[in-house]
Design an enzyme around this catalytic site. Structure first.
Site, PDB file in Angstrom:
ATOM      1  N   VAL A   1       0.837  -1.203   0.000  1.00 49.73           N
ATOM      2  CA  VAL A   1       0.000   0.000   0.000  1.00 49.73           C
ATOM      3  C   VAL A   1       0.874   1.257   0.000  1.00 49.73           C
ATOM      4  CG1 VAL A   1      -0.341   0.230   2.521  1.00 49.73           C
ATOM      5  CG2 VAL A   1      -2.107   1.000   0.979  1.00 49.73           C
ATOM      6  N   ASP A   2       2.011   1.211   0.663  1.00 55.25           N
ATOM      7  CA  ASP A   2       2.939   2.339   0.734  1.00 55.25           C
ATOM      8  C   ASP A   2       3.397   2.731  -0.680  1.00 55.25           C
ATOM      9  OD1 ASP A   2       4.619   4.288   1.804  1.00 55.25           O
ATOM     10  OD2 ASP A   2       6.146   2.881   2.468  1.00 55.25           O
TER      11      ASP A   2
END
Length: 171
Positions: free
Chosen positions: A34-35
């Site tokens: 997700v980062d």
């Protein structure tokens, strides 16, 4: 005031909210999962602000949260929080993960955020057990007292997390 809690299966980078939460690593310089997706979709402005934060305070500690602009994302802010890497120390890992949610919510409230979206923090490459992570997330959100936040959205990327959250939120 008790915020409304919603569950969505999807991509957090496409969520329209005042703030989205990034499951960041301590370097704040982007990574996988997700980062990486948030940094790619949001553009260079997010990374630039993360660098400024790092230059000012050093790395972001596990359980803490910092805020940047959302760049090209359909949100106003990205709240970056560093989840714990699972090491079988359930008590310590659970406390740190609870801190991620609590500190992100407190930061959002201080910014006057009305809607905030969370991914499933630490359940990817950090291998936090999904059932336990979801219990902690739901607990922290349900216990949070707020004057400003009207809606909290859990955004599940995979079906497994979606099923776990659905069950917990319907209890």
């Amino acid at each position: 005031m008790k915020p409304k809690v919603e569950l969505i299966k999807g991509d957090i980078t496409k969520i329209h909210a005042d703030a989205i939460v990034n499951a960041a690593n301590s370097s704040l310089l982007g990574g996988g999962g997700v980062d990486g997706a948030i940094h790619r979709a949001g553009g260079p402005k997010i990374l630039e602000e993360c660098r400024q934060i790092r230059n000012k305070q050093g790395k972001c500690k596990t359980g803490e949260a910092v805020v940047t602009t959302a760049g090209n994302l359909p949100a106003k802010y990205v709240i970056h929080t560093v989840g714990p890497i699972w090491n079988n120390d359930e008590k310590k890992c659970s406390e740190l993960l609870a801190g991620c949610y609590k500190n992100s919510l407190e930061l959002a409230e201080s910014l006057g955020v009305k809607t905030i979206a969370f991914p499933n923090i630490s359940t990817g490459v950090y291998r936090f057990p999904k059932d336990l992570a979801a219990e902690i997330a739901v607990q922290e959100v349900k216990n949070f007292q707020t004057e400003t936040i009207e809606k909290i959205i859990f955004v599940c990327f995979d079906e497994e997390n979606e099923k776990i959250y659905k069950k917990l939120l319907n209890e």
